[in-house]
Scaffold this motif. Sequence first.
Motif, PDB file in Angstrom:
ATOM      1  N   ARG A 184      -6.666  62.487  31.082  1.00 47.85           N
ATOM      2  CA  ARG A 184      -5.670  62.167  30.063  1.00 47.85           C
ATOM      3  C   ARG A 184      -4.324  62.793  30.436  1.00 47.85           C
ATOM      4  NH1 ARG A 184      -8.205  64.308  26.198  1.00 47.85           N
ATOM      5  NH2 ARG A 184      -9.590  62.531  25.890  1.00 47.85           N
ATOM      6  N   GLU A 185      -4.336  64.042  30.866  1.00 48.77           N
ATOM      7  CA  GLU A 185      -3.104  64.709  31.275  1.00 48.77           C
ATOM      8  C   GLU A 185      -2.523  64.080  32.556  1.00 48.77           C
ATOM      9  OE1 GLU A 185      -3.970  68.811  31.762  1.00 48.77           O
ATOM     10  OE2 GLU A 185      -4.925  69.016  29.786  1.00 48.77           O
ATOM     11  N   GLU A 186      -3.428  63.735  33.479  1.00 48.30           N
ATOM     12  CA  GLU A 186      -2.975  63.165  34.745  1.00 48.30           C
ATOM     13  C   GLU A 186      -2.294  61.818  34.549  1.00 48.30           C
ATOM     14  OE1 GLU A 186      -2.033  63.141  38.621  1.00 48.30           O
ATOM     15  OE2 GLU A 186      -2.968  64.787  37.519  1.00 48.30           O
ATOM     16  N   THR A 187      -2.847  60.993  33.690  1.00 49.63           N
ATOM     17  CA  THR A 187      -2.234  59.677  33.461  1.00 49.63           C
ATOM     18  C   THR A 187      -0.886  59.818  32.758  1.00 49.63           C
ATOM     19  OG1 THR A 187      -3.580  59.454  31.448  1.00 49.63           O
ATOM     20  CG2 THR A 187      -4.368  58.354  33.440  1.00 49.63           C
ATOM     21  N   THR A 188      -0.734  60.850  31.937  1.00 47.31           N
ATOM     22  CA  THR A 188       0.571  61.081  31.313  1.00 47.31           C
ATOM     23  C   THR A 188       1.605  61.464  32.371  1.00 47.31           C
ATOM     24  OG1 THR A 188      -0.415  61.753  29.219  1.00 47.31           O
ATOM     25  CG2 THR A 188       1.847  62.462  29.636  1.00 47.31           C
ATOM     26  N   ARG A 189       1.221  62.357  33.305  1.00 49.38           N
ATOM     27  CA  ARG A 189       2.139  62.713  34.391  1.00 49.38           C
ATOM     28  C   ARG A 189       2.485  61.496  35.237  1.00 49.38           C
ATOM     29  NH1 ARG A 189      -0.742  67.697  34.571  1.00 49.38           N
ATOM     30  NH2 ARG A 189      -2.243  66.830  36.051  1.00 49.38           N
ATOM     31  N   THR A 190       1.488  60.673  35.502  1.00 49.34           N
ATOM     32  CA  THR A 190       1.727  59.445  36.269  1.00 49.34           C
ATOM     33  C   THR A 190       2.675  58.521  35.515  1.00 49.34           C
ATOM     34  OG1 THR A 190      -0.468  59.598  37.268  1.00 49.34           O
ATOM     35  CG2 THR A 190       0.639  57.458  37.367  1.00 49.34           C
ATOM     36  N   ALA A 191       2.477  58.402  34.212  1.00 44.59           N
ATOM     37  CA  ALA A 191       3.344  57.542  33.396  1.00 44.59           C
ATOM     38  C   ALA A 191       4.787  58.003  33.475  1.00 44.59           C
ATOM     39  CB  ALA A 191       2.860  57.540  31.945  1.00 44.59           C
ATOM     40  N   ILE A 192       4.991  59.317  33.417  1.00 42.69           N
ATOM     41  CA  ILE A 192       6.359  59.840  33.493  1.00 42.69           C
ATOM     42  C   ILE A 192       6.971  59.515  34.851  1.00 42.69           C
ATOM     43  CG2 ILE A 192       7.723  61.967  33.534  1.00 42.69           C
ATOM     44  CD1 ILE A 192       5.711  63.090  31.481  1.00 42.69           C
ATOM     45  N   THR A 193       6.204  59.708  35.918  1.00 45.92           N
ATOM     46  CA  THR A 193       6.707  59.425  37.266  1.00 45.92           C
ATOM     47  C   THR A 193       7.079  57.954  37.437  1.00 45.92           C
ATOM     48  OG1 THR A 193       5.340  61.202  38.185  1.00 45.92           O
ATOM     49  CG2 THR A 193       6.150  59.527  39.723  1.00 45.92           C
ATOM     50  N   LEU A 194       6.242  57.062  36.910  1.00 42.41           N
ATOM     51  CA  LEU A 194       6.448  55.629  37.125  1.00 42.41           C
ATOM     52  C   LEU A 194       7.524  55.048  36.215  1.00 42.41           C
ATOM     53  CD1 LEU A 194       2.736  54.411  37.443  1.00 42.41           C
ATOM     54  CD2 LEU A 194       4.374  54.777  39.287  1.00 42.41           C
ATOM     55  N   VAL A 195       7.512  55.428  34.948  1.00 43.23           N
ATOM     56  CA  VAL A 195       8.333  54.728  33.952  1.00 43.23           C
ATOM     57  C   VAL A 195       9.704  55.352  33.771  1.00 43.23           C
ATOM     58  CG1 VAL A 195       8.415  53.931  31.550  1.00 43.23           C
ATOM     59  CG2 VAL A 195       6.229  53.991  32.767  1.00 43.23           C
ATOM     60  N   GLU A 196       9.823  56.669  33.978  1.00 44.69           N
ATOM     61  CA  GLU A 196      11.077  57.339  33.645  1.00 44.69           C
ATOM     62  C   GLU A 196      12.293  56.789  34.382  1.00 44.69           C
ATOM     63  OE1 GLU A 196      12.473  61.919  33.682  1.00 44.69           O
ATOM     64  OE2 GLU A 196      10.909  61.310  32.279  1.00 44.69           O
ATOM     65  N   PRO A 197      12.225  56.440  35.698  1.00 42.70           N
ATOM     66  CA  PRO A 197      13.421  55.881  36.341  1.00 42.70           C
ATOM     67  C   PRO A 197      13.932  54.618  35.643  1.00 42.70           C
ATOM     68  CG  PRO A 197      11.822  56.537  37.994  1.00 42.70           C
ATOM     69  CD  PRO A 197      11.129  56.648  36.670  1.00 42.70           C
ATOM     70  N   ALA A 198      13.036  53.737  35.235  1.00 39.86           N
ATOM     71  CA  ALA A 198      13.469  52.527  34.531  1.00 39.86           C
ATOM     72  C   ALA A 198      13.958  52.860  33.128  1.00 39.86           C
ATOM     73  CB  ALA A 198      12.310  51.524  34.456  1.00 39.86           C
ATOM     74  N   TYR A 199      13.303  53.833  32.484  1.00 38.24           N
ATOM     75  CA  TYR A 199      13.675  54.219  31.122  1.00 38.24           C
ATOM     76  C   TYR A 199      15.093  54.775  31.074  1.00 38.24           C
ATOM     77  CZ  TYR A 199      13.102  56.350  26.480  1.00 38.24           C
ATOM     78  OH  TYR A 199      13.241  56.701  25.159  1.00 38.24           O
ATOM     79  N   ARG A 200      15.459  55.542  32.078  1.00 40.25           N
ATOM     80  CA  ARG A 200      16.788  56.154  32.096  1.00 40.25           C
ATOM     81  C   ARG A 200      17.905  55.111  32.219  1.00 40.25           C
ATOM     82  NH1 ARG A 200      17.195  61.543  32.478  1.00 40.25           N
ATOM     83  NH2 ARG A 200      15.322  62.756  32.946  1.00 40.25           N
ATOM     84  N   GLU A 201      17.588  53.934  32.706  1.00 39.61           N
ATOM     85  CA  GLU A 201      18.604  52.885  32.853  1.00 39.61           C
ATOM     86  C   GLU A 201      18.796  52.079  31.577  1.00 39.61           C
ATOM     87  OE1 GLU A 201      17.494  50.496  36.158  1.00 39.61           O
ATOM     88  OE2 GLU A 201      17.684  52.124  37.628  1.00 39.61           O
ATOM     89  N   LEU A 202      17.969  52.312  30.553  1.00 43.72           N
ATOM     90  CA  LEU A 202      18.073  51.568  29.298  1.00 43.72           C
ATOM     91  C   LEU A 202      19.160  52.158  28.419  1.00 43.72           C
ATOM     92  CD1 LEU A 202      14.279  51.197  28.397  1.00 43.72           C
ATOM     93  CD2 LEU A 202      15.720  49.603  29.696  1.00 43.72           C
ATOM     94  N   ASP A 203      19.783  51.287  27.606  1.00 43.66           N
ATOM     95  CA  ASP A 203      20.735  51.808  26.622  1.00 43.66           C
ATOM     96  C   ASP A 203      19.992  52.199  25.342  1.00 43.66           C
ATOM     97  OD1 ASP A 203      20.281  49.498  25.057  1.00 43.66           O
ATOM     98  OD2 ASP A 203      22.011  48.451  25.894  1.00 43.66           O
ATOM     99  N   ASP A 204      20.723  52.656  24.352  1.00 47.34           N
ATOM    100  CA  ASP A 204      20.111  53.189  23.137  1.00 47.34           C
ATOM    101  C   ASP A 204      19.264  52.149  22.413  1.00 47.34           C
ATOM    102  OD1 ASP A 204      19.889  55.351  21.079  1.00 47.34           O
ATOM    103  OD2 ASP A 204      20.874  53.832  19.860  1.00 47.34           O
ATOM    104  N   HIS A 205      19.799  50.926  22.263  1.00 46.61           N
ATOM    105  CA  HIS A 205      19.057  49.858  21.571  1.00 46.61           C
ATOM    106  C   HIS A 205      17.779  49.503  22.314  1.00 46.61           C
ATOM    107  CE1 HIS A 205      22.833  48.271  19.264  1.00 46.61           C
ATOM    108  NE2 HIS A 205      22.351  49.389  18.768  1.00 46.61           N
ATOM    109  N   GLN A 206      17.879  49.429  23.632  1.00 47.73           N
ATOM    110  CA  GLN A 206      16.701  49.058  24.430  1.00 47.73           C
ATOM    111  C   GLN A 206      15.621  50.131  24.340  1.00 47.73           C
ATOM    112  OE1 GLN A 206      18.771  48.639  28.112  1.00 47.73           O
ATOM    113  NE2 GLN A 206      19.561  46.589  27.643  1.00 47.73           N
ATOM    114  N   ARG A 207      16.025  51.396  24.355  1.00 47.26           N
ATOM    115  CA  ARG A 207      15.045  52.462  24.226  1.00 47.26           C
ATOM    116  C   ARG A 207      14.392  52.443  22.843  1.00 47.26           C
ATOM    117  NH1 ARG A 207      18.270  57.592  26.985  1.00 47.26           N
ATOM    118  NH2 ARG A 207      18.371  56.725  29.101  1.00 47.26           N
ATOM    119  N   ARG A 208      15.218  52.259  21.828  1.00 47.95           N
ATOM    120  CA  ARG A 208      14.687  52.264  20.463  1.00 47.95           C
ATOM    121  C   ARG A 208      13.669  51.147  20.273  1.00 47.95           C
ATOM    122  NH1 ARG A 208      18.326  51.296  15.487  1.00 47.95           N
ATOM    123  NH2 ARG A 208      19.836  51.003  17.138  1.00 47.95           N
TER     124      ARG A 208
END
Length: 558
Positions: free
Chosen positions: A472-496
């Motif tokens: 469970r912890e490992e998949t969370t770390r993997t999720a952060i590694t995979l998704v965060e670069p794309a997440y950081r490119e989103l604006d406020d509305h897209q993140r919400r």
Amino acid sequence: MLLRVLGPLETRVPGEDGPRRVARKPAALLARLLLNRGEWVDCGRLVEAIWPDRVPPRSALSNIKSYVWQLRRDLLPAHDRGPTIEARAGAYRLCADPAEVDVECFRRRTADGRTAMARGDATDAVRHLEAAAALWRGTPFAELPDEVVAPVVAELEELRWEVRETLADALTAVRRHREAIALLRDLTAADPLREGPWARLVMTLVRAGRRSEALATYDDARRVLADELGVDPGRALVEAHRHALAEPAALRVRCDLPRNVPDFTGRSLETARLTELSRSATTTVPVVVVDGMPGVGKSAFAVHVAHRIAGEFPDGQLFVDLAPDGEPLGADVLLARLLRSTGVRDIPEAVAERAAAWRAHLAGRRVLLVLDDASSSDQVRPLLPGSAGCMVLITARTRVLHLDAIEPVTLTPLPAAQTAALFRSCTGASADDVVREVVRRTGGLPAAVRAATALYRTRPQWTSEQFVTRLREETTRTAITLVEPAYRELDDHQRRLLHAVAAERDCGLSDRETGRVLEHLVDHHLVVAQSPGRYAVHPVVRDYARHVTPALRQLTAV
């Protein structure tokens, strides 16, 4: 019927063995009307065309009427279709479809050949350009005075040069080197002061393996330019000479594909599709764009396919990381690196010139190009080959890469059975509860499966319960590694909205704005459109949304 003015004026009628010749004066009249096809030509200009070097007879206007009558009777018989000569007071005009005039056919075939070369279909380009070249029989509009037709003839002569030079490029691209060399020798003999044909001839001789002839040809060109103009060879000719000198080293095939993982799982239909597509690279340049959500295995798939089809591209298989440190490189930097890797020392300044030099290097070669992690069309378009023989595999995080004539491949997460098979093949695990939990937690993302595999291998002493707890912890770390670069490119509305979809609740946006933002998230593979009006997120994306860092949570105001 075809009216032919690219040489002595004549007409060809379907079903007749040979052309119909036209007497000199009616021919001059018809040529003048053809020069201004569809326009009214007054009798004064017709008189100048028929009697250019002498005082016209008093019966000139009557003679013109007689010539028109002869042309209508002998060459332009009245039909429902076909060219016609119309008359009004003091003027005539010729009405003919463009397909009935060889000049227009020549221009159309030239444009079609140019378009075919631009899209990388050299075989089709050869067909159009050979047809255009065959229409040329001699000096156009030879029946008319030079002062009347000089601008048109000059334009057509220049267009003919373009046809023959482009045809030589196309013949080289389809490996018809002997014909290309013969054509280019004719061009260098016809105008030895044009550097373009000389440079093409040197390069084509190199492509044909005739290196000594290429070097001798360069010496001939250099001597002609020095003797006649007192100048040194230009950049294109110098670059062709450098290729001739460096060709033995260039013959060493370059292959820098990354390792193909031995336990690659699934994607058999997509692999078969691209394998079949690779066989069409002899006549066109297949460009494949592979997209999908983070961690779905785009790069691994492209590398796997590249290894499978490498035999189709004996001149090289190149892998280009377009964002080596996470930041996309510009086309100018990428082209400079590619050109430098081929031995080019004098790198042009302009991106367009670098792209042209790169296309020239690839012309006549069969090269597989893998462009990994593309961020935009502008980044990859200048890297694409221009002539048949090559194939391009592009990976991208988004499906909105705007390129013409591409073959899109969208990868989706692996089915449960293939996910289980991948985990078992990597670990040898047999416990069903462990495999089921890996399938559930990873959602079929190969990157997440491999992270779970690494955890399992490094903790062989753990019980199944301990592994499931830590997974469970490992998949969370993997999720952060995979998704965060794309997440950081989103604006406020897209993140919400992403958080709202992940939590299955309303996000407070208008319907119109919500639809626009949802489509953006779908294009970037962060949200999945299940059916019209219904959206969901992948389990790994949901895991990231639930455990997003406090700083990012504050930015989204969720």
